[in-house]
Design an enzyme around this catalytic site. Structure first.
Site: not given
Ligand code: BG6
Length: 508
Positions: A31, A34, A202, A260
């Protein structure tokens, strides 16, 4: 702006997409945000593209008291708020793939109920995927209870075996990541654990490997002899939104940099793997992380946004955002200079910059080549000729741009800088799938290429941990800089790159 006509030839023989075997997906945290924003829309897209297995359904599990019908109604209305143009019938058939189970994650009865439901739905010869879309505090009890209920036993043979998908954040620092790994590995084999970093899903990030290793012309120049430096940027114009509870404790170094940024850096800079197999690629990434030199505290800038203007609108400072303590010292911006101790990258600086509420939202990787060694063009000196650059536009205008010098027609000596911009939307005859579509299919297929391995995540944390510790212990190095929302970050970030005689690639 001159138009560049790009041509695309799709070789269907080289286009391989496997369809996964029958799967039951159990989503914990069903719920939550995400599930609603990422998992269900991605499943719906896969359903519409007919990429879901023949037998597929979802057991949605959460604490909220709901039944199948009300949960399906919720999904339906949430999908209708997207730009779905199809019929109600398609939506109804899709929503009927969902069953709902409410329960407490700490209570063994939840797992007994789950087990019964799984038996009822016929789990034999099915992949069982357990997706932890919950707050990290309950990862541990969920996996422990799944283990006790006998639901995640690795069968060691055949293609069907239970898997657990673990969302970010994976730990808070090195010791918590080690602890979480140890707990997971007590119950699960590494091949059963899918640690998500959605950046790896991506398309433009996946393209890095194909670009480097399916062409001959780039790899020979992909080294210190030709590359002057590399810049990786994840810039967001959005603020912290409604996530202050998590974000204020995490900060930007943990939220974006540790995962990332590092993952993109590894794909750009790792050595060629022997094959496209998951562990060959992950071996090279881990080897690369081992070669990153510990970051000097003087090579990192941390900052927080103040009030400013974005898209002609005044936006509040971080400290004025809902849920953020008015005296918060959490960073919303990080810029750093990194060095890699390897033959390939010796003396090539990597500049990483990421922040919230910056002037524009985009992610890119810019490879800056060296100047020509000698100018034959008389009055134009080699250092005055802009050097070549190659930019991977990760988002939002997905594409690749190569900048070269060319003769401008007319005067005999007239040099111009030409950028060959290739935008996916102009040439690729298909929509960009969301990262979660790729990642969900790969979990069903049992392909871990785009997921983070245990040693990899520990090495990533190992690199940021000393920074976090010093920030905690020594207020002087933790010193927070400030930048107005809508700017490109604090002046100190410009000084960081300026001290190496370079400047940020995109600041306009
Ligand atoms: C998430 C972070 O992992 O990545 C966020 O927790 C961030 O804070 C998001 O906004 C950015 O992802 P994207 O795909 O929108 O660049």
């Amino acid at each position: 702006m001159p138009q560049l006509k790009a041509h695309l030839k799709i070789n269907k023989n080289f286009c391989i997409e496997e369809k996964p075997g029958d799967t039951i997906l159990v989503v914990f945290g069903a719920s939550g945000d995400l599930t609603e924003r990422k998992i269900i829309p991605a499943l719906f897209n896969l359903y519409q593209k007919k990429l879901l297995p023949k037998k597929f359904f979802v057991l949605a599990c959460a604490r909220t008291k709901l039944d199948d019908i009300s949960f399906r109604d919720q999904i339906k209305s949430s999908l209708m708020q997207t730009n779905y143009q199809g019929t109600q019938d398609v939506l109804t058939v899709f929503c009927n793939l969902f069953f709902y189970l409410s329960g407490d994650y700490h209570d063994p009865r939840t797992y007994a109920d789950l087990s019964l439901l799984l038996d009822k739905t016929g789990k034999k010869n099915c992949n069982l995927l357990f997706y932890l879309a919950t707050p990290p505090v309950v990862y541990d009890p969920i996996v422990e209870n799944l283990g006790k209920a006998g639901l995640v036993k690795d069968c060691h043979e055949g293609i069907f075996y239970p898997r657990v998908v673990v969302e970010k954040p994976f730990g808070h620092d090195l010791s918590s990541a080690l602890e979480l790994n140890a707990k997971l590995r007590d119950i699960l084999a590494e091949r059963q654990i899918y640690r998500i970093d959605h950046y790896l899903g991506k398309e433009t990030v996946q393209n890095i490997l194909m670009f480097r290793f399916a062409n001959t012309i780039f790899e020979p120049v992909w080294n210190r002899q030709y590359i002057d430096h590399v810049q990786i940027t994840v810039a967001e114009d959005i603020g912290v939104g409604h996530r202050a509870g998590y974000y204020d404790k995490a900060g930007h170094l943990r939220d974006i940099f540790q995962n990332h940024m590092f993952e993109m850096m590894a794909l750009v800079a790792m050595e060629p793997p022997a094959s496209f197999e998951a562990d060959r690629i992950r071996d090279q990434k881990t080897e690369f992380f081992r070669s990153i030199r510990p970051v000097q505290l003087t090579d990192i800038v941390r900052a927080q946004y103040k009030e400013g203007i974005i898209k002609n609108t005044v936006v509040p400072s971080y400290r004025q955002e809902q849920g953020v303590p008015p005296d918060s010292v959490t960073e919303t911006f990080v810029a750093a200079k990194l060095w890699v101790d390897s033959w390939r990258w010796h003396d090539v600086p990597f500049f990483l910059k990421t922040g919230k509420r910056l002037a524009k939202g985009f992610s890119e990787i810019a490879i800056k080549f060296k100047h020509v060694p000698h100018s034959i063009f008389g009055p134009i000196h080699s250092v005055d000729m802009p050097s070549n650059e190659l930019v991977f536009n990760v988002q939002p205008n997905e594409g690749i741009a190569l900048t070269i010098q060319a003769k401008y027609p007319g005067p005999k000596l007239c040099m111009s800088t030409l950028t060959m911009d290739l935008f996916y939307k102009d040439v690729m005859e298909t929509e960009m799938p969301s990262p979660y579509e790729r990642l969900l299919i790969d979990c069903m297929l049992g392909d871990q290429t785009l997921f983070i391995r245990q040693d990899e995540i520990e090495l990533e944390w190992g690199l940021v941990d000393p920074i976090l510790k010093s920030w905690e212990l020594e207020p002087s190095v933790r010193e927070l800089k400030f930048y107005p929302a809508g700017s490109w970050g604090p002046a100190e970030a410009d000084e960081l790159i300026g001290s190496e005689g370079r400047c940020w690639h995109r600041q306009n």
